[in-house]
Design a protein around this motif. Structure first.
Motif, PDB file in Angstrom:
ATOM      1  N   ILE A   1       0.860  -1.178   0.000  1.00  0.00           N
ATOM      2  CA  ILE A   1       0.000   0.000   0.000  1.00  0.00           C
ATOM      3  C   ILE A   1       0.902   1.235   0.000  1.00  0.00           C
ATOM      4  O   ILE A   1       1.860   1.320   0.763  1.00  0.00           O
ATOM      5  N   LYS A   2       0.587   2.197  -0.865  1.00  0.00           N
ATOM      6  CA  LYS A   2       1.303   3.471  -0.893  1.00  0.00           C
ATOM      7  C   LYS A   2       0.386   4.570  -0.375  1.00  0.00           C
ATOM      8  O   LYS A   2      -0.789   4.609  -0.721  1.00  0.00           O
ATOM      9  N   LYS A   3       0.921   5.462   0.463  1.00  0.00           N
ATOM     10  CA  LYS A   3       0.085   6.499   1.060  1.00  0.00           C
ATOM     11  C   LYS A   3       0.623   7.886   0.725  1.00  0.00           C
ATOM     12  O   LYS A   3       1.829   8.075   0.528  1.00  0.00           O
ATOM     13  N   GLU A   4      -0.290   8.861   0.692  1.00  0.00           N
ATOM     14  CA  GLU A   4       0.060  10.263   0.485  1.00  0.00           C
ATOM     15  C   GLU A   4      -0.723  11.120   1.462  1.00  0.00           C
ATOM     16  O   GLU A   4      -1.908  10.866   1.716  1.00  0.00           O
ATOM     17  N   MET A   5      -0.064  12.151   2.031  1.00  0.00           N
ATOM     18  CA  MET A   5      -0.703  13.099   2.926  1.00  0.00           C
ATOM     19  C   MET A   5      -0.630  14.471   2.268  1.00  0.00           C
ATOM     20  O   MET A   5       0.464  14.983   2.023  1.00  0.00           O
ATOM     21  N   LEU A   6      -1.779  15.085   1.992  1.00  0.00           N
ATOM     22  CA  LEU A   6      -1.814  16.344   1.261  1.00  0.00           C
ATOM     23  C   LEU A   6      -2.661  17.381   1.996  1.00  0.00           C
ATOM     24  O   LEU A   6      -3.596  17.032   2.723  1.00  0.00           O
ATOM     25  N   ASP A   7      -2.314  18.665   1.806  1.00  0.00           N
ATOM     26  CA  ASP A   7      -3.080  19.767   2.383  1.00  0.00           C
ATOM     27  C   ASP A   7      -4.076  20.250   1.339  1.00  0.00           C
ATOM     28  O   ASP A   7      -3.728  20.993   0.432  1.00  0.00           O
TER      29      ASP A   7
ATOM     30  N   GLN B   1       2.141  -4.605   7.198  1.00  0.00           N
ATOM     31  CA  GLN B   1       2.030  -3.961   5.892  1.00  0.00           C
ATOM     32  C   GLN B   1       1.100  -2.759   5.902  1.00  0.00           C
ATOM     33  O   GLN B   1       0.961  -2.082   4.889  1.00  0.00           O
ATOM     34  N   ARG B   2       0.471  -2.473   7.016  1.00  0.00           N
ATOM     35  CA  ARG B   2      -0.484  -1.368   7.052  1.00  0.00           C
ATOM     36  C   ARG B   2       0.238  -0.024   7.109  1.00  0.00           C
ATOM     37  O   ARG B   2       1.374   0.067   7.550  1.00  0.00           O
ATOM     38  N   GLN B   3      -0.495   1.018   6.660  1.00  0.00           N
ATOM     39  CA  GLN B   3       0.083   2.354   6.567  1.00  0.00           C
ATOM     40  C   GLN B   3      -0.605   3.299   7.561  1.00  0.00           C
ATOM     41  O   GLN B   3      -1.823   3.369   7.598  1.00  0.00           O
ATOM     42  N   ASN B   4       0.196   4.008   8.360  1.00  0.00           N
ATOM     43  CA  ASN B   4      -0.339   4.962   9.327  1.00  0.00           C
ATOM     44  C   ASN B   4       0.066   6.390   8.970  1.00  0.00           C
ATOM     45  O   ASN B   4       1.213   6.659   8.603  1.00  0.00           O
TER      46      ASN B   4
ATOM     47  N   VAL C   1     -10.344  -0.028   4.211  1.00  0.00           N
ATOM     48  CA  VAL C   1     -10.849   0.272   5.558  1.00  0.00           C
ATOM     49  C   VAL C   1      -9.988   1.372   6.173  1.00  0.00           C
ATOM     50  O   VAL C   1      -8.756   1.303   6.129  1.00  0.00           O
ATOM     51  N   TRP C   2     -10.651   2.393   6.758  1.00  0.00           N
ATOM     52  CA  TRP C   2      -9.952   3.489   7.416  1.00  0.00           C
ATOM     53  C   TRP C   2     -10.149   3.405   8.924  1.00  0.00           C
ATOM     54  O   TRP C   2     -11.229   3.090   9.404  1.00  0.00           O
TER      55      TRP C   2
ATOM     56  N   GLN D   1      -5.210   5.174   9.682  1.00  0.00           N
ATOM     57  CA  GLN D   1      -4.635   3.957   9.110  1.00  0.00           C
ATOM     58  C   GLN D   1      -5.526   3.468   7.979  1.00  0.00           C
ATOM     59  O   GLN D   1      -6.757   3.602   8.047  1.00  0.00           O
ATOM     60  N   CYS D   2      -4.904   2.916   6.931  1.00  0.00           N
ATOM     61  CA  CYS D   2      -5.682   2.332   5.847  1.00  0.00           C
ATOM     62  C   CYS D   2      -5.187   0.911   5.587  1.00  0.00           C
ATOM     63  O   CYS D   2      -3.988   0.643   5.686  1.00  0.00           O
TER      64      CYS D   2
END
Length: 363
Positions: A161-167, A278-281, A203-204, A262-263
């Protein structure tokens, strides 16, 4: 699973073996691949309900639409690699020949031949048809052949899983971990969902203010879920975007209970969930809108307090010196006034006493 058989004298089994169940192999109809798994997968060919067998000549296991090929035989001892032992005669990597020749009975009816490979090494393109063939002679000196085909279906679970945090509120989709009350966060997870196109959902979870900040299921009411997109020949990925408005309540969190999300992927058809490792926080440090002003005021207050303390010390020291000086002058005047009033005899006695004290001190 599809089975094609001319008779019932041979059979193929797909077997999965786990570390915690070495003595209890699991016969499966399809292979669910988890790339973190340490399980072993086996394809095994064996005789089935052959009661009139006199001599087993050979068993061959192969892929009808691949390159794997194995054999075991007992009619030509000059071929030492395959004589009464499993032989991987094809030039393929990753497989290991397994099986045994049954020497306990004269007709060798319990001989097996197979191939073994780690489950984690499979992908969805490894779905194949396997063929098992046998040749033996019965007690009536009749040559008999067994032939069966069996298809292996493979499903691959998500790999990463790839995650991005954006404003979102700034209009400049910037990566950020320090946020303020009132900002809108755009949290995005893109997951490889393997070969599962349906029955898959993201799932979030969000850290709660209670229960020590444990993660709990969360939905913001504003979410974008894209349809799975194919890549390669048989795998898919999907993107799920969550929007969240940072609240004043988030700014009141303690250091050991930060704002985090988390997703992970849940495949409902087999009740599979992304493993914890493997989960992303997502982690955020939240400030109030006037936080910087409060810090500046606090700094100024400390500076003023420190300066006041220093000035007070200086002024106090000066006052002490003034007071001591005044006292000295007063004492001097008083002493002089009393000296004038004293009689000549008194002055003489004081002078004598002073001389005696001086001599005593020198001694």
């Amino acid at each position: 699973m599809a089975v094609y058989s001319q008779d019932n004298e041979v059979q193929i089994e797909f077997v999965r073996i786990s570390d915690n169940r070495l003595n209890r192999p699991q016969i499966v109809t399809e292979l669910i691949v988890d790339h973190l798994s340490t399980d072993i997968f086996q394809v095994i060919c064996k005789l089935n309900n052959v009661n009139n067998l006199k001599t087993l000549k050979w068993i061959i296991l192969s892929q009808t639409d691949g390159h794997l090929g194995l054999r075991i035989q007992n009619f030509d001892s000059s071929h030492t690699k395959s004589y009464k032992k499993p032989d991987l005669y094809s030039n393929v990597l990753g497989w290991t020949a397994i099986g045994r020749f049954d020497k306990l009975t004269s007709n060798s009816r319990h001989t097996t031949l197979g191939a073994s490979r780690p489950v984690s090494s499979f992908n969805c393109t490894d779905a194949r048809k396997y063929q098992c063939m046998s040749f033996f002679v019965d007690y009536n000196s009749k040559r008999r052949h067994g032939d069966i085909h069996k298809e292996l279906n493979i499903q691959v679970t998500p790999a990463d899983i790839k995650k991005e945090m954006l404003d979102e509120s700034s209009g400049r989709y910037e990566l950020t971990t320090i946020v303020h009350v009132g900002q809108t966060l755009r949290l995005q997870c893109t997951a490889n969902i393997g070969s599962f196109k349906t029955s898959v959902k993201m799932v979030w979870m969000k850290s709660s203010l209670q229960n020590g900040g444990q993660l709990a299921p969360f939905s913001s009411g504003k979410q974008i879920v894209q349809e799975p997109k194919a890549f390669g020949s048989c795998e898919f990925d999907m993107t799920d975007t969550l929007f969240y408005n940072v609240s004043q309540e988030d700014a009141l969190r303690t250091s050991d209970n930060d704002l985090q999300f988390q997703c992970f992927v849940h495949i409902t058809s087999i009740d599979w969930k992304t493993p914890e490792k493997q989960r992303q926080n997502f982690h955020f440090l939240v400030y109030s809108n006037d936080e910087n002003t409060l810090i500046q005021n606090e700094t100024k207050t400390k500076e003023i307090t420190a300066n006041t303390t220093i000035m007070t010390g200086i002024i106090g020291g000066v006052c002490a010196l003034v007071i001591l000086g005044a006292a000295g002058m007063f004492w001097k005047r008083k002493y002089a006034y009393q000296g004038v009033q004293k009689t000549a005899a008194g002055i003489l006695n004081m002078f004598v006493s002073f001389r005696r004290h001086s001599k005593h001190t020198k001694t």
